[in-house]
Design an enzyme around this catalytic site. Structure first.
Site, PDB file in Angstrom:
ATOM      1  N   GLU A  96       0.679  -1.304   0.116  1.00  0.00           N
ATOM      2  CA  GLU A  96      -0.169  -0.063  -0.089  1.00  0.00           C
ATOM      3  C   GLU A  96       0.877   1.231   0.101  1.00  0.00           C
ATOM      4  O   GLU A  96       0.342   2.331  -0.547  1.00  0.00           O
ATOM      5  CB  GLU A  96      -1.154  -0.045   1.229  1.00  0.00           C
ATOM      6  CG  GLU A  96      -2.045  -0.914   1.036  1.00  0.00           C
ATOM      7  CD  GLU A  96      -2.986  -0.683   0.009  1.00  0.00           C
ATOM      8  OE1 GLU A  96      -3.310   0.473  -0.259  1.00  0.00           O
ATOM      9  OE2 GLU A  96      -3.431  -1.462  -0.873  1.00  0.00           O
ATOM     10  N   HIS A 128       3.688   1.874  -1.639  1.00  0.00           N
ATOM     11  CA  HIS A 128       4.208   2.137  -2.916  1.00  0.00           C
ATOM     12  C   HIS A 128       2.824   2.713  -3.739  1.00  0.00           C
ATOM     13  O   HIS A 128       2.946   3.770  -4.417  1.00  0.00           O
ATOM     14  CB  HIS A 128       4.500   0.814  -3.675  1.00  0.00           C
ATOM     15  CG  HIS A 128       5.786   0.123  -3.221  1.00  0.00           C
ATOM     16  ND1 HIS A 128       5.670  -0.939  -2.524  1.00  0.00           N
ATOM     17  CD2 HIS A 128       7.127   0.433  -3.203  1.00  0.00           C
ATOM     18  CE1 HIS A 128       7.132  -1.150  -2.039  1.00  0.00           C
ATOM     19  NE2 HIS A 128       7.805  -0.377  -2.443  1.00  0.00           N
ATOM     20  N   LYS A 146       9.151   8.117   4.341  1.00  0.00           N
ATOM     21  CA  LYS A 146       9.600   7.186   5.159  1.00  0.00           C
ATOM     22  C   LYS A 146      11.237   7.180   5.196  1.00  0.00           C
ATOM     23  O   LYS A 146      11.914   7.069   6.081  1.00  0.00           O
ATOM     24  CB  LYS A 146       9.086   5.838   5.145  1.00  0.00           C
ATOM     25  CG  LYS A 146       9.659   4.754   6.157  1.00  0.00           C
ATOM     26  CD  LYS A 146       8.806   3.524   6.254  1.00  0.00           C
ATOM     27  CE  LYS A 146       9.371   2.568   5.224  1.00  0.00           C
ATOM     28  NZ  LYS A 146      10.764   2.289   5.612  1.00  0.00           N
ATOM     29  N   ASP A 147      11.530   7.247   3.958  1.00  0.00           N
ATOM     30  CA  ASP A 147      13.017   7.149   3.396  1.00  0.00           C
ATOM     31  C   ASP A 147      13.686   8.567   3.543  1.00  0.00           C
ATOM     32  O   ASP A 147      14.111   8.989   2.286  1.00  0.00           O
ATOM     33  CB  ASP A 147      13.502   6.284   2.168  1.00  0.00           C
ATOM     34  CG  ASP A 147      12.842   4.633   2.242  1.00  0.00           C
ATOM     35  OD1 ASP A 147      13.311   4.143   3.143  1.00  0.00           O
ATOM     36  OD2 ASP A 147      12.114   4.404   1.312  1.00  0.00           O
TER      37      ASP A 147
HETATM   38  O1  PAF Z   1      13.573   3.205  -2.031  1.00  0.00           O
HETATM   39  C1  PAF Z   1      13.887   2.146  -3.014  1.00  0.00           C
HETATM   40  O2  PAF Z   1      12.969   1.367  -3.181  1.00  0.00           O
HETATM   41  C2  PAF Z   1      15.201   2.291  -3.377  1.00  0.00           C
HETATM   42  O3  PAF Z   1      16.209   2.703  -2.868  1.00  0.00           O
HETATM   43  C3  PAF Z   1      14.927   2.866  -4.944  1.00  0.00           C
HETATM   44  C4  PAF Z   1      14.835   4.379  -4.959  1.00  0.00           C
HETATM   45  C5  PAF Z   1      13.994   2.251  -5.760  1.00  0.00           C
HETATM   46  C6  PAF Z   1      16.255   2.690  -5.507  1.00  0.00           C
HETATM   47  O4  PAF Z   1      16.658   1.432  -5.993  1.00  0.00           O
END
Ligand code: PAF
Length: 275
Positions: free
Chosen positions: A29, A31, A145-146
């Site tokens: 969810e 993504h 989150k990242d």
């Molecule tokens: O966040 C992620 O899933 C990965 O670090 C990304 C940005 C797709 C790069 O591989």
């Protein structure tokens, strides 16, 4: 939804991409919410699925990374996106140049998560650099989150003088607060319940901040909160929201990384947004 497995075919089609969402597949969810966020911008949407081996710190993690391509395609089709790119390593390397590490933002990539995951952010920067060369999107959509990853990609865009804008999409949580992540699938049901305490401690940090506690007191309280628990803190820290530095007079974000067994989880919370 048009699916491209060959970069040559993608480039030959000469499509212009408005919104690009890089992923490593195993879509959840979180993504799919990036897609909803992209729909707030105008134009088409291109998702990529590529499991970038070089950004994994240990081979076991990479080998265990779940590949769920059929399910991913189904989910993306239901979201009505225009393009899906599923390239292979050979193709990516053929149609793009590597990131020149002389330009790497060395402090940023070795701070916070980078301190514990050497080489990780450089590998992320490299793969996103390659995708930006190939796709040249107007916008790239990244999850909040990242948070450190957003800073790395922002630096990359500035260093490589790319025109791409970053759209930030808020973290999606389950009803108990646990931030959605592909890694949650490796947690047992008991561990998932325990993992809610990661967000619990972020909420605590925000509450304490608004009750007047100092950054040191907050940090101590969060370490204390997890002291006798199966959650092993890697770090908890409060930083400036706009610079990620240790300055505390502007907007603030609390960031956390923790292990439950050998599963590493990260999360963050904005604790002041209108300084
Ligand atoms: O966040 C992620 O899933 C990965 O670090 C990304 C940005 C797709 C790069 O591989």
């Amino acid at each position: 939804m048009k699916i491209y497995k060959s970069i040559e075919q993608f480039l030959n089609s000469k499509i212009e991409i408005d919104n690009f969402i890089p992923t490593m597949g195993n879509l959840h969810e979180g993504h799919l919410s990036l897609i909803d966020k992209a729909k707030e911008n105008t134009g088409n949407i291109c998702v990529s699925i590529y499991v970038n081996e070089s950004q994994f710190n240990n081979k076991k993690d990479f080998d265990n990374y779940p590949i769920t391509l059929d399910l991913d395609v189904k989910k993306l089709k239901s979201k009505n996106i225009e393009y899906l790119l599923i390239p292979n390593k050979f193709d990516i390397e053929k149609f793009s140049n590597p990131f020149n590490i002389d330009y790497a933002p060395s402090y940023l990539i070795s701070d916070l998560c980078g301190k514990y995951r050497p080489g990780h952010f450089l590998a992320v920067i490299d793969i996103v650099h390659r995708f930006l060369q190939i796709i040249n999107p107007k916008n790239i959509i990244l999850g909040e989150k990242d948070f450190q990853q957003i800073f790395c990609i922002r630096e990359l865009i500035s260093i490589s003088k790319q025109e791409t804008n970053i759209t930030i999409s808020p973290t999606i949580r389950n009803k108990h607060g646990l931030a959605l992540s592909s890694r949650n699938a490796h947690l047992s049901n008991e561990e998932k319940i325990l993992a809610n305490n990661i967000y619990g401690s972020l909420i605590l940090s925000k509450d304490l901040f608004h009750k007047g506690s100092s950054i040191n007191e907050i940090t101590e309280a969060v370490y204390d909160f997890h002291k006798n628990s199966l959650i092993k803190l890697e770090y908890f820290t409060v930083r400036d929201l706009k610079t990620l530095q240790h300055t505390y007079d502007g907007d603030l974000i609390a960031l956390i990384a923790a292990y439950i067994s050998d599963i590493r989880l990260i999360d963050n919370i904005i604790i002041r947004s209108n300084a």
